[in-house]
Write a protein that holds these residues in place. Structure first.
Motif, PDB file in Angstrom:
ATOM      1  N   MET A 142      -4.480   1.120   8.370  1.00 22.54           N
ATOM      2  CA  MET A 142      -3.141   1.571   7.915  1.00 22.54           C
ATOM      3  C   MET A 142      -3.390   1.529   6.318  1.00 22.54           C
ATOM      4  O   MET A 142      -3.785   0.536   5.915  1.00 22.54           O
ATOM      5  CB  MET A 142      -2.177   0.750   8.478  1.00 22.54           C
ATOM      6  N   PRO A 143      -2.967   2.367   5.781  1.00 21.91           N
ATOM      7  CA  PRO A 143      -2.062   3.548   6.280  1.00 21.91           C
ATOM      8  C   PRO A 143      -2.872   4.700   6.650  1.00 21.91           C
ATOM      9  O   PRO A 143      -2.259   5.790   6.792  1.00 21.91           O
ATOM     10  CB  PRO A 143      -1.241   3.652   4.953  1.00 21.91           C
ATOM     11  N   GLU A 144      -4.167   4.660   6.683  1.00 23.93           N
ATOM     12  CA  GLU A 144      -4.829   5.767   6.969  1.00 23.93           C
ATOM     13  C   GLU A 144      -4.435   6.617   8.211  1.00 23.93           C
ATOM     14  O   GLU A 144      -4.362   7.838   8.205  1.00 23.93           O
ATOM     15  CB  GLU A 144      -6.440   5.277   7.408  1.00 23.93           C
ATOM     16  N   ALA A 145      -3.925   5.803   9.252  1.00 27.10           N
ATOM     17  CA  ALA A 145      -3.773   6.466  10.536  1.00 27.10           C
ATOM     18  C   ALA A 145      -2.326   7.264  10.337  1.00 27.10           C
ATOM     19  O   ALA A 145      -2.309   8.477  10.826  1.00 27.10           O
ATOM     20  CB  ALA A 145      -3.544   5.792  11.736  1.00 27.10           C
ATOM     21  N   ARG A 200       0.795  -1.217   0.017  1.00 27.85           N
ATOM     22  CA  ARG A 200       0.020   0.020  -0.014  1.00 27.85           C
ATOM     23  C   ARG A 200       0.865   1.362  -0.146  1.00 27.85           C
ATOM     24  O   ARG A 200       2.111   1.292   0.512  1.00 27.85           O
ATOM     25  CB  ARG A 200      -0.921   0.103   1.148  1.00 27.85           C
ATOM     26  N   GLU A 201       0.285   2.456  -0.627  1.00 29.57           N
ATOM     27  CA  GLU A 201       1.063   3.588  -0.734  1.00 29.57           C
ATOM     28  C   GLU A 201       1.011   4.145   0.879  1.00 29.57           C
ATOM     29  O   GLU A 201      -0.059   4.551   1.372  1.00 29.57           O
ATOM     30  CB  GLU A 201       0.519   4.546  -1.614  1.00 29.57           C
ATOM     31  N   MET A 202       2.279   4.138   1.722  1.00 33.36           N
ATOM     32  CA  MET A 202       2.169   4.500   2.871  1.00 33.36           C
ATOM     33  C   MET A 202       2.655   5.936   3.402  1.00 33.36           C
ATOM     34  O   MET A 202       2.451   6.345   4.594  1.00 33.36           O
ATOM     35  CB  MET A 202       3.249   3.605   3.423  1.00 33.36           C
ATOM     36  N   THR A 203       2.901   6.722   2.281  1.00 30.99           N
ATOM     37  CA  THR A 203       3.369   8.200   2.711  1.00 30.99           C
ATOM     38  C   THR A 203       3.038   9.077   1.623  1.00 30.99           C
ATOM     39  O   THR A 203       2.697   8.853   0.613  1.00 30.99           O
ATOM     40  CB  THR A 203       4.825   8.354   2.823  1.00 30.99           C
TER      41      THR A 203
END
Length: 246
Positions: free
Chosen positions: A186-189, A110-113
């Motif tokens: 995650m990665p929402e938070a 997932r795209e984390m940043t």
């Protein structure tokens, strides 16, 4: 403005008046759904359907970066996210609301940043405590005033999905310290943290996690818990909006 992320059913609240709908453009693409603006118990609020409207997107297909960027662009200053989870420990029985205070991330790919532009400085955010303390305490105060079964604290295990976990995987999560398991935390938070948006999570336990029940869990059972439990979630959020001070 206070923003809520969850299912489309969140907008079915008493005393909610829909004012507008926003479709902000983001450099990450389109959000899952338009950002709905409304007036709830005297407070201006935003809503975003995480999985789209109608519910179509699987957890790993959600464009979390676009969702968070769209909320920020629409004027969000704090976010309360809701989700349905499986219960692992006795702290999280079916039907209970859980206000988690920690996360373990098991997702991948997932795209984390938001900071992936090579022309911009790299940013590392402190994520020791993934949920905003002030926002979480304010939510805890309203849960304490409600006549509901809820638990303060717990670790949310974020898995990839869309399949449910095996019993062995749940055993591993429990050994790691997880109390509940879901697919959207995650990665929402962490994206909210990167945007400097206070973020808290309210989880509804809709079923025992794999291996934690004496019988096979059916979707009919889960749907029944969601039907009753989401009414409680809406009650808590409406009350929270009435008392929230930005």
């Amino acid at each position: 403005m206070l923003a809520f992320i969850g299912g489309t059913g969140l907008t079915r609240m008493d005393n909610l008046r829909i004012i507008d709908s926003h479709t902000p453009e983001t450099r990450f693409g389109a959000a899952s759904a338009p950002v709905v603006e409304g007036a709830l118990n005297g407070q201006r609020v935003l809503f975003l359907a995480r999985h789209g409207d109608p519910h179509l997107l699987l957890p790993h297909q959600v464009n979390y970066r676009a969702n968070l960027a769209a909320l920020k662009a629409a004027g969000a200053t704090a976010i309360v996210a809701t989700n349905a989870v499986g219960g692992i420990t006795a702290q999280a029985p079916t039907g209970a609301l859980v206000l988690p205070d920690q996360i373990i991330d098991y997702t991948y790919g997932r795209e984390m940043t938001l900071f992936d532009n090579l022309s911009e400085p790299l940013v590392h955010v402190d994520f020791s405590w993934p949920f905003d303390v002030t926002l979480r305490n304010a939510l805890k105060a309203r849960l304490g005033a409600a006549d509901l079964h809820w638990n303060d604290g717990g670790c949310y295990g974020a898995t990839q999905g869309p399949r449910l976990e095996t019993a062995a995987e749940i055993d591993r999560l429990e050994r790691d310290g997880c109390d509940i398991v879901g697919m959207t935390g995650m990665p929402e938070a962490v994206l909210a943290r990167e945007l400097e948006l206070p973020y808290a999570m309210l989880s509804l336990v809709v079923n025992p996690a794999a291996g934690k029940s004496s019988h096979e869990i059916t979707m009919a059972e889960i749907d029944a818990v969601i039907h009753d439990g989401m009414a409680n979630v809406r009650q808590v959020l409406a009350d929270f909006a009435a008392h929230y001070i930005p």
